[in-house]
Design an enzyme around this catalytic site. Structure first.
Site, short mmCIF file in Angstrom:
data_model
loop_
_atom_site.label_atom_id
_atom_site.label_comp_id
_atom_site.label_asym_id
_atom_site.label_seq_id
_atom_site.Cartn_x
_atom_site.Cartn_y
_atom_site.Cartn_z
N TYR A 1 -60.82 16.78 -9.65
CA TYR A 1 -59.83 15.79 -9.21
C TYR A 1 -60.44 14.54 -8.57
CZ TYR A 1 -59.27 18.32 -4.56
OH TYR A 1 -59.42 18.92 -3.35
N GLU A 2 -59.62 13.55 -8.37
CA GLU A 2 -60.06 12.20 -7.94
C GLU A 2 -61.09 11.61 -8.89
OE1 GLU A 2 -58.24 10.96 -5.93
OE2 GLU A 2 -57.45 12.70 -4.91
N GLY A 3 -60.90 11.80 -10.17
CA GLY A 3 -61.85 11.33 -11.17
C GLY A 3 -62.83 12.44 -11.48
#
Lengths: 592, 592
Positions: free
Chosen positions: B440-442
């Site tokens: 997550y978050e890229g």
């Protein structure tokens, strides 16, 4: 929903073009194993695994096994029917001599079927897999009476088998076993004690469960030299083979685990259970090792299988999921975005898993073939050489293929982005399931110690010298082959690393065992990479010989990827091996 | 049951002896940050995390979040009370300017507290963590009215925040966003669409939830240039700050996930929900990036935190579990076996995790400190240099620390053998929880592209040149230091690899973006290893200066382990970078 397609074409390429099993048609059991027969068997097995086992993989994971108050255990919905289909297909007895009701087919084909079954449904595959291990132990060490009593029903799959080693206070260190065996006037024994982590210890798939149990006969020497092996059925068996009274062995609990939920991991309580000695008193560990070595190879196969299943799903997703544009410009301009397989980093992940899987499969089949040669070859020297290779490669296949399987499952999950973390999508199960393969049947650190501490020095290093000799001969034979150069040159470098690491161990570890211990895991990986690189070079050679064919072209691309990006890890591993134990042992225990 | 002890002593060593934050006492917010104050704050935070958050980690995992028919979501037992304690302690506002009710303390202290909270209970830590990210975005881009309306309650923790980016068909590729924003006569907007994977999207911890949402205003340009940012509260807020009517945003579903069960991952349905533009029309992505960059660092911290928690449990187990004897002879002859920490391979695993954690913590704090300098320094050049470094290191901290965290959790689990696979023991949760941080978050592949495609070439490579310059200066300054030689020499080799890889990219990737893409992940790891090696050399230097002290001695041992065994991986990474895209791109998509 996850998909799975058994990799029949890849297996056929390996068996026909790389291992050339036609060369072994003189061995018993190989006579009728033509390419057509093999393909027919594998296609049949593939269908069973794809159509019957795989659809139960996700549901089995969700549902898990359940233990009732009375100690009985229920497997997930559909498992009984699937097991009946598997059993009825004769798959459990595939490698077992026909004299005991088996098909007498090569172990290498059995390894293929283990991969298919585990790839479709790892938790399911463990049930027949453990039975096969128990069969192997009884075949090797059981009395004629024991064989007659248990084998036919186990081979047919009507009864299943287990191995009972671990106790709450001892896993790796079996010398600490406390389960007691009290000899009875009739020559039988009564077992008392508790075993834990017993896979398939209790379930509802078969009429009887044949436990092979390590225990200590009263008065036996302390440590590993006082451990004996026993056969202890869930239900006692009459002289006529009929099932009799319930034995005093019960499942006290099933563990909640990270994965393989559909396989019951049992605490087994032995409360004076009737049991019979298998082999000699106090020689239980060597007897159990037969089963463990079979099981270790099978666990390597499991790691590979889960890695392959994960790969297939990631590859399918990467071709479907539209997200972003190729760095070199839109590939599917009519769509809102390109499929993510256009992205080099997505391909890097897929190619990595692919190269590890296909290399691992080749090494695994090559190793399984040694088991056949060892068991079936006519001359002693050939049998011995095959046994040497089998022993040398077993810890490598177990540890490398399971590490690679977990890595492959993780990389494949990564391809899915956030969707890969969602249970419903089904790929996170591969990570949870694959994780156990690095642990059970001897944690991978134990495999590394087995390699460095036992397999390497055994018989004056005979097995290792034979391997290095074969590798050098292979490199020498193809040194001038321009087409093979991209594969041979890097392999030569890595083979040099393996030789240096081996030399380092000889010079630094004999008198300083901590140097061996600190080097062991990295040495195993170094060796494993070279072994995979050797198989990749052999595959490249076979692919070149095959000419213009899609599978052959894909092999050459993947071989190149392996040689360029994965094989160079041997340099890092050598650096770690040569670093010695100093940095590993310097910190006082209380500072950890 | 798992244990967790916040690593206060290690943090103090880093802040005082390595980063020497005393040097920054001239910066606003740092004036009163004496070593004693810092220690007092951290001890207080540690107590909260150890005593309140950690005991809910395993139970929260088992219980998970539950969504009722009406769309409301209940967090696990104890979470409301724990949240109240966390909130009341003022931790959410720790780095927020005092003008908005925060404590105005350095971001570097906030990063420490994020580590402690995530190490104690990752799923819990996400609730306040996301609020902090939303606060940062509103501070930077919100109007004065929006700040006045939302910030005080968010800073106090009475309200929480979320970020809404992902939709079913788009994650990485935000240009595909479909959620629509229709402008109303009063200047507000109505949002319609569906967002997925919204962490903490709905829960019962706070009176209101402030969603920051990316959407497309009707008539906006296609792609990323038509995305705007909106603030959309769960309950509308009156002019006097009181909570009003329920807004038309509801949780349609919560996902079943591999881990972080105690954090609700929501499908959020926007059915004409009232929302207000944050910043300018069609400039939503840059605004959201403020939040994402904060979040990316925080996710790196999460990876580190879980790796640390896993390590602590593995180390404790290795000192307790008796199994086998030391290779050099019994260490505790009075006991049935030695503790497994005597085995070099067990130490190899623990030392690996330890070296990655402590190095990661140093890099993380060094990077967080740049955020402070960027925000608070008086002169423009200093601020700019700090911002450059922060931007350069953000993808590295995110990707390296999360990969290392997962690796650490897996290695730590391995130390437990079969027990590590059993849910009750509690370490398998670390693996399942850590897994999300790579995604997550890229996803980490996106971090690698951000590094290679954006951060490296930005401003003519200014940030990278500054880093390499600093590294070379450090190497030069200590070239003649005999005591530092075991740390400086290997770092010099690896710094050379980083330079070669950077040169390779300049020469080979500018015109051939696939070469950049195929190299990106390996380049990031190469850079990350050098950055960790640099921090380890700085730690070794500080440890030498500290003299005879247990922590300093342990640092030197671990620094040596890192230099000998982990840092040499840069050679492998360089080989992969230089291999180019050929092998990665050659296979036709249909052959995967």
């Amino acid at each position: 929903m996850p998909v799975y397609k058994a990799p029949v074409a890849d297996v056929m390429f390996l068996l026909e073009d790389v291992l050339e099993i036609g060369r072994y048609s003189g061995l018993p059991g190989f006579e009728d194993v033509s390419a057509d027969t093999v393909r027919a068997i594998l296609v049949e097995g593939a269908r069973l695994c794809e159509a019957v086992l795989q659809p139960l993989n996700a549901s089995g994971d969700r549902e898990g096994c359940h233990r009732a108050e009375d100690g009985s255990v229920t497997t997930p919905k559909g498992f009984r029917e699937a097991y009946e289909a598997y059993r009825a297909g004769g798959w459990i007895g595939l490698p077992v001599p026909t004299a005991f009701g088996g098909l007498g087919l090569p172990a290498v084909l059995n390894a293929v079927m283990q991969e298919f079954a585990s790839g479709a449904n790892l938790a399911f595959g463990m049930y027949p897999g453990l039975t096969q291990g128990a069969i192997a132990a009884l075949l090797e060490h059981g009395s004629d009476e024991q064989k007659a009593t248990y084998l036919p029903k186990m081979v047919s799959g009507e009864w299943s088998g287990t191995m009972n080693l671990t106790e709450p206070h001892c896993g790796t260190d079996l010398g600490l076993i406390r389960t007691r065996a009290a000899k009875q006037p009739d020559g039988s024994y009564r077992l008392s004690g508790q075993k834990i982590f017993i896979s398939a210890g209790e379930h509802d798939l078969t009429d009887n469960i044949v436990h092979l149990v390590l225990a200590r006969i009263e008065g036996a020497p302390a440590g590993t030299k006082g451990i004996s092996l026993f056969v202890c059925p869930k239900f006692l068996v009459g002289a006529d083979g009929t099932i009799g009274a319930r034995n005093a062995v019960t499942c006290g609990k099933i563990e909640e685990k990270m994965g393989i939920h559909a396989n019951a991991t049992c605490v087994m309580n032995y409360d004076g259970a009737s049991a019979w000695l298998v082999g000699e008193e106090n020689r239980g560990l060597p007897a159990m090792f037969v089963m463990m070595n079979e099981a270790r190879l099978a666990v390597g196969v499991q790691g590979l299988a889960v890695g392959e299943a994960a790969y297939q799903n990631a590859a399918a997703y990467a071709k479907e999921r539209l997200q972003g544009r190729a760095l070199t410009g839109a590939k599917q301009a009519d769509k809102p975005a390109d499929p993510i397989i256009v992205h080099p980093d997505v391909r890097r992940m897929l190619m990595t898993v692919r190269a590890l899987n296909e290399g691992g499969r080749a090494l695994m089949l090559e190793t399984a073939l040694q088991a056949d040669i060892h068991r079936r070859a006519a001359d002693e020297a050939t049998r011995r050489a095959a046994d040497d290779r089998l022993g040398l490669m077993t810890p490598i296949v177990k540890a490398m293929l399971t590490e690679n399987g977990l890595r492959g499952a993780i990389e494949s999950q990564q391809v899915f982005g956030g969707h890969g973390y969602v249970a419903e999508v089904g790929v996170e199960q591969f990570v949870r399931d694959a994780r156990i393969t690095l642990i059970y049947e001897g944690a991978n650190g134990i495999q590394a110690l087995d390699l460095v501490g036992r397999k390497l020095p055994k018989d004056g290093g005979r097995a290792m010298m034979a391997y290095l000799g074969e590798l050098q001969a292979f490199l020498g034979r193809h040194a001038a082959d321009e087409a093979l150069k991209p594969h041979i040159d890097p392999l030569k470098v890595s083979a040099g690393h393996l030789q240096q690491a081996t030399m380092w161990l000889m010079q630094n570890a004999l008198g300083k065992p901590d140097n061996a211990g600190a080097a062991s895991t990295d040495y195993l990986h170094l060796f494993g990479l070279v072994a995979l690189g050797h198989m990749w070079a052999r595959m490249a050679k076979a692919a070149l010989a095959k000419g213009d064919d899609p599978l052959a072209r894909a092999k050459l691309v993947t071989a190149r990827f392996f040689a360029e990006r994965l094989l160079p890890e041997t340099g890092l591993r050598l650096a770690r091996v040569s670093a010695g134990a100093g940095g590993v042992m310097a910190l006082p225990a209380e500072m950890f």
